[in-house]
Structure formats: structure tokens, C-alpha cells
Scaffold this motif. Structure first.
Motif, PDB file in Angstrom:
ATOM      1  N   ALA A 147     -18.252  34.365  13.150  1.00  0.00           N
ATOM      2  CA  ALA A 147     -17.143  34.070  12.241  1.00  0.00           C
ATOM      3  C   ALA A 147     -15.844  33.831  12.995  1.00  0.00           C
ATOM      4  N   ARG A 148     -15.788  34.239  14.256  1.00  0.00           N
ATOM      5  CA  ARG A 148     -14.568  34.063  15.047  1.00  0.00           C
ATOM      6  C   ARG A 148     -14.606  32.803  15.904  1.00  0.00           C
ATOM      7  N   LYS A 149     -15.726  32.053  15.856  1.00  0.00           N
ATOM      8  CA  LYS A 149     -15.857  30.841  16.656  1.00  0.00           C
ATOM      9  C   LYS A 149     -15.140  29.667  15.983  1.00  0.00           C
ATOM     10  N   ARG A 150     -14.597  28.772  16.804  1.00  0.00           N
ATOM     11  CA  ARG A 150     -13.906  27.599  16.273  1.00  0.00           C
ATOM     12  C   ARG A 150     -14.786  26.362  16.232  1.00  0.00           C
ATOM     13  N   LYS A 151     -15.885  26.378  16.983  1.00  0.00           N
ATOM     14  CA  LYS A 151     -16.780  25.228  17.011  1.00  0.00           C
ATOM     15  C   LYS A 151     -18.188  25.709  17.345  1.00  0.00           C
ATOM     16  N   LEU A 152     -19.159  25.233  16.585  1.00  0.00           N
ATOM     17  CA  LEU A 152     -20.538  25.662  16.796  1.00  0.00           C
ATOM     18  C   LEU A 152     -21.481  24.463  16.695  1.00  0.00           C
ATOM     19  N   ARG A 153     -22.568  24.546  17.449  1.00  0.00           N
ATOM     20  CA  ARG A 153     -23.657  23.583  17.321  1.00  0.00           C
ATOM     21  C   ARG A 153     -24.808  24.262  16.598  1.00  0.00           C
ATOM     22  N   TRP A 154     -25.783  23.454  16.163  1.00  0.00           N
ATOM     23  CA  TRP A 154     -26.943  24.057  15.501  1.00  0.00           C
ATOM     24  C   TRP A 154     -27.659  25.022  16.435  1.00  0.00           C
ATOM     25  N   SER A 155     -27.702  24.686  17.713  1.00  0.00           N
ATOM     26  CA  SER A 155     -28.383  25.558  18.678  1.00  0.00           C
ATOM     27  C   SER A 155     -27.747  26.951  18.732  1.00  0.00           C
ATOM     28  N   ASP A 156     -26.459  27.047  18.358  1.00  0.00           N
ATOM     29  CA  ASP A 156     -25.776  28.347  18.377  1.00  0.00           C
ATOM     30  C   ASP A 156     -26.222  29.245  17.227  1.00  0.00           C
ATOM     31  N   ILE A 157     -26.777  28.655  16.180  1.00  0.00           N
ATOM     32  CA  ILE A 157     -27.166  29.458  15.012  1.00  0.00           C
ATOM     33  C   ILE A 157     -28.670  29.412  14.745  1.00  0.00           C
ATOM     34  N   ALA A 158     -29.402  28.611  15.524  1.00  0.00           N
ATOM     35  CA  ALA A 158     -30.833  28.392  15.238  1.00  0.00           C
ATOM     36  C   ALA A 158     -31.642  29.682  15.259  1.00  0.00           C
ATOM     37  N   ASN A 159     -31.275  30.635  16.094  1.00  0.00           N
ATOM     38  CA  ASN A 159     -32.048  31.877  16.206  1.00  0.00           C
ATOM     39  C   ASN A 159     -31.511  33.011  15.331  1.00  0.00           C
ATOM     40  N   GLU A 160     -30.484  32.705  14.539  1.00  0.00           N
ATOM     41  CA  GLU A 160     -29.953  33.703  13.613  1.00  0.00           C
ATOM     42  C   GLU A 160     -30.889  33.850  12.412  1.00  0.00           C
ATOM     43  N   ARG A 161     -30.887  35.016  11.801  1.00  0.00           N
ATOM     44  CA  ARG A 161     -31.629  35.204  10.548  1.00  0.00           C
ATOM     45  C   ARG A 161     -30.915  34.457   9.431  1.00  0.00           C
ATOM     46  N   PHE A 162     -31.703  33.872   8.523  1.00  0.00           N
ATOM     47  CA  PHE A 162     -31.135  33.133   7.401  1.00  0.00           C
ATOM     48  C   PHE A 162     -31.627  33.706   6.080  1.00  0.00           C
ATOM     49  N   VAL A 163     -30.710  33.767   5.131  1.00  0.00           N
ATOM     50  CA  VAL A 163     -31.052  34.056   3.741  1.00  0.00           C
ATOM     51  C   VAL A 163     -31.081  32.707   3.033  1.00  0.00           C
ATOM     52  N   VAL A 164     -32.194  32.380   2.380  1.00  0.00           N
ATOM     53  CA  VAL A 164     -32.359  31.041   1.822  1.00  0.00           C
ATOM     54  C   VAL A 164     -32.654  31.107   0.324  1.00  0.00           C
ATOM     55  N   HIS A 223     -33.803  15.838  11.575  1.00  0.00           N
ATOM     56  CA  HIS A 223     -33.239  16.089  12.901  1.00  0.00           C
ATOM     57  C   HIS A 223     -34.159  16.918  13.796  1.00  0.00           C
ATOM     58  N   GLY A 224     -35.369  17.164  13.343  1.00  0.00           N
ATOM     59  CA  GLY A 224     -36.315  17.935  14.159  1.00  0.00           C
ATOM     60  C   GLY A 224     -35.852  19.347  14.420  1.00  0.00           C
ATOM     61  N   LEU A 225     -35.219  19.971  13.423  1.00  0.00           N
ATOM     62  CA  LEU A 225     -34.670  21.319  13.578  1.00  0.00           C
ATOM     63  C   LEU A 225     -35.456  22.314  12.723  1.00  0.00           C
ATOM     64  N   LEU A 230     -18.732  28.745   8.582  1.00  0.00           N
ATOM     65  CA  LEU A 230     -18.855  28.492  10.018  1.00  0.00           C
ATOM     66  C   LEU A 230     -18.658  27.012  10.333  1.00  0.00           C
ATOM     67  N   PRO A 231     -17.906  26.702  11.394  1.00  0.00           N
ATOM     68  CA  PRO A 231     -17.639  25.308  11.770  1.00  0.00           C
ATOM     69  C   PRO A 231     -18.809  24.705  12.555  1.00  0.00           C
ATOM     70  N   VAL A 232     -19.947  24.512  11.886  1.00  0.00           N
ATOM     71  CA  VAL A 232     -21.151  24.004  12.545  1.00  0.00           C
ATOM     72  C   VAL A 232     -21.123  22.478  12.544  1.00  0.00           C
ATOM     73  N   GLU A 233     -21.423  21.884  13.683  1.00  0.00           N
ATOM     74  CA  GLU A 233     -21.448  20.434  13.813  1.00  0.00           C
ATOM     75  C   GLU A 233     -22.458  19.845  12.814  1.00  0.00           C
ATOM     76  N   VAL A 236     -22.347  24.192   2.988  1.00  0.00           N
ATOM     77  CA  VAL A 236     -21.701  24.799   4.152  1.00  0.00           C
ATOM     78  C   VAL A 236     -22.530  25.977   4.640  1.00  0.00           C
ATOM     79  N   VAL A 237     -22.332  26.322   5.920  1.00  0.00           N
ATOM     80  CA  VAL A 237     -22.986  27.491   6.507  1.00  0.00           C
ATOM     81  C   VAL A 237     -22.023  28.663   6.406  1.00  0.00           C
TER      82      VAL A 237
END
Length: 336
Positions: free
Chosen positions: A192-209, A227-229, A272-275, A182-183
Motif C-alpha cells: 500500500a506504500r508503493k508508488r508503482k507496481l508491476r504484475w510480477s510484484d503482486i503475482a505471488n500475493e494471496r487473492f480474495v476473488v 497476458h499469460g498471467l 494499488l498502482p499496478v501497471e 482496480v487492485v
């Protein structure tokens, strides 16, 4: 006195090498890449481990390793000694198996290697089994996917719990339980307040991996490639607990196993509710087909694929509702 010609010859090198402990230390150095980590694993001081290695090298009369940067690299002689040590300890392990079989299930050692994201539920499987057979010993190694596959390649353990095992005809792999990825984000993050998200909505966010070599990172990288992401990395952390706290601190989003989130985490973290998520993943029970397994290892494997699966299903259902582990029921005692 017997005829000396009938005695079993003992190579002079055996006396020069000294104790098995020295070979064990060299094996741990070969596996971990450093004397400090090997000493920690064996509960030795670094000077003590170094002294044993020096005496082993003096016995062989050749250098066994060299320092390359901060890691130790075995010499050709060192590689040969490690190969021989594995054969020696393998023979001793087979002897231990035969002796434990003579004792039935009253004694013996079970060696398990477990993915770091799975170490929360494995003790809840070991608990009922060890209560049923209190005389056994368990050696539990925890690591990331690459570390476990390296141990598997050297045939060091009886059974392995790993995600996404390689497609190899020499291995037997049985899926045990779903491990959805999960994300997550801090509760304070705007997403965190969104009900629906696509990858494009989070692609530019910083990630801890997770670090290269972890099963989670392997699955995420495969998903991104398919998926070419891509994602924007900010920090790499080789610990699920530290990674969660980094997300809580607002250092970025992360993709983690849903099972590492307990009730306390849910108060500070949001899924996060990411597709496309949760991303499907499984933990597998893996063993090398060629390994000669002990009666103890076979019994534990049968337990896992029978009663263990029921414990897992019951426990994970409870986890999904309460976000904390459920202790297994007290097992019946084996009649003596």
C-alpha cells in the motif's frame, strides 16, 4: 343460457394443477435450484412451499423433481410443467402490458435484472423515474453475470444491467458507463506504500476473488488469459461487501469495481498502482430483441439513454471526487 358448444374448453388439468402460485413456486425452484431459496424469494416458509409443490405433483400425477446432492433437479415432467408455466405467465404479462397501456403510464410493472456491482447506482436512476410515474411497480433482481445471462436466456425481464454481455445477434446491448476494475489491499499491507507496481510484484500475493459467474471474475480471467498471467487464489466470496472486509482483515488482495469503494472504504483500503490497471470494463443496458416490450419498459429505456445518462455522468463525477453516491435532483412532475 348460451349454447354449451360455444363455450371455451378448459382442460381438466387446469383444475388439477390448482393455483398459479404453485406454478410460480416451481418456476423459482427451477431458477434457484432449491426449495429453501425459492421460498425465501416468495416470502413463504419452506414447509408451505413444499406442500404446494407436492399438491402440484399430485395434480400432474408425476414426480416433478428429484434431489441430487443438495440441489434439486427437475424430472422430464417437471421441465414440461416449467415450460408451460413460462408460457402461461408470459401470456399474463402480455395481458398486463396491454392493460397498462390502456391506462397510459399510470400503472404497470417494470422488471429489471442488475449486476451486483451495479446495484449501488441503479436505485439513483429508478428514483427520479418512479417519482415521475408513482403508480408503477418495479421488480428488481440482483445477481452475478451468469445468473443474469440465464434470466436473459429465459427472457424473464424487460431490461438487464450487465458487464461484458455475450456477442449475440438476438440481443441489443448499449454501453452505459465505465466500470473500471482496480487492485485493492489493506492500508496495513506493505504494498500500500508503493508508488508503482508491476504484475510480477503482486503475482505471488494471496487473492480474495469473486465467485465463478461474476462479471468481475470473468473480465479478470480474460485479462489473465490474454497476458499469460495467473494469480494465487486464497478465498472465494460471492459478495462485494464481504470481499472488501476480507481485504481489510488482511486475507489477501482483490480486484474489484472502483465504484463499490465508498469514502469509508478508502480509510481502510488502498488502491494499488499496478501497471495495466484500472482494467477497463463497462456496464451495458441489454434487452432481448424478440421480447415484446411494454410502453413502460420502452419509456424507462428512453429515460436511461437520455436523462439517465446525464444523471450517471453527473453522479460518477461526484463519486470520483467524494467516493459516495450523489442523490439525483428532484424531477419535474408530469402534468395530469
Amino acid at each position: 343460457m348460451g349454447n354449451p358448444k360455444n363455450t371455451t374448453p378448459v382442460p381438466r388439468l387446469a383444475a388439477r394443477i390448482g393455483t398459479l402460485r404453485r406454478l410460480e413456486i416451481l418456476l423459482r425452484v427451477a431458477e434457484s435450484g432449491g426449495i429453501v431459496s425459492a421460498a425465501e424469494q416468495l416470502h413463504l416458509t419452506q414447509p408451505s412451499a413444499s406442500t404446494h409443490l407436492r399438491k402440484l405433483a399430485e395434480g400432474v400425477d408425476m414426480p416433478l423433481y428429484e434431489l441430487v446432492g443438495r440441489r434439486i433437479k427437475l424430472t422430464e415432467a417437471g421441465e414440461q410443467v416449467v415450460m408451460a408455466a413460462r408460457e402461461i405467465f408470459g401470456s399474463l404479462e402480455r395481458l398486463e402490458m396491454r392493460l397498462s397501456e390502456l391506462q397510459g403510464m399510470q400503472a404497470g410493472r417494470l422488471s429489471l435484472a442488475v449486476a451486483s456491482s451495479a446495484n449501488a447506482f441503479i436505485p439513483h436512476l429508478l428514483g427520479p423515474f418512479c417519482k415521475r410515474y408513482p403508480g408503477i411497480e418495479v421488480d428488481l433482481q440482483v445477481g452475478n453475470r451468469d445468473q443474469l445471462l440465464e434470466r436473459l436466456d429465459h427472457n424473464l425481464d424487460d431490461l438487464y444491467f450487465v458487464s461484458d454481455p455475450p456477442d449475440d445477434t438476438r440481443l441489443e446491448a448499449v454501453p452505459l458507463i465505465s466500470n473500471p476494475l482496480v487492485v485493492i489491499a489493506s492500508r496495513e499491507h506493505p504494498l500500500a506504500r508503493k508508488r508503482k507496481l508491476r504484475w510480477s510484484d503482486i503475482a505471488n500475493e494471496r487473492f480474495v476473488v469473486r465467485e465463478v459467474g461474476s462479471g468481475t471474475r470473468h473480465t479478470v480471467n480474460q485479462f489473465l488469459a490474454d497476458h499469460g498471467l495467473a494469480l494465487r487464489e486464497q478465498m472465494t466470496i460471492a459478495s462485494n461487501e464481504a470481499l472488501k472486509h476480507a481485504v481489510m482483515a488482511g486475507l489477501g488482495l482483490a480486484i474489484v469495481s472502483g465504484h463499490i469503494l465508498d469514502q469509508g472504504d478508502r480509510e481502510d483500503l488502498a488502491i494499488l498502482p499496478v501497471e495495466g490497471f484500472p482494467l477497463p470494463q463497462f456496464w451495458y443496458l441489454v434487452n432481448a430483441k424478440e421480447r415484446v416490450t411494454s410502453v413502460l419498459a420502452r419509456t424507462f429505456r428512453d429515460f436511461l439513454l437520455g436523462e439517465g445518462l446525464e444523471i450517471l455522468k453527473d453522479g460518477m463525477s461526484y463519486w470520483e471526487k467524494h467516493h459516495r453516491p450523489k442523490l439525483p435532483k428532484q424531477p419535474p412532475l408530469v402534468s395530469q
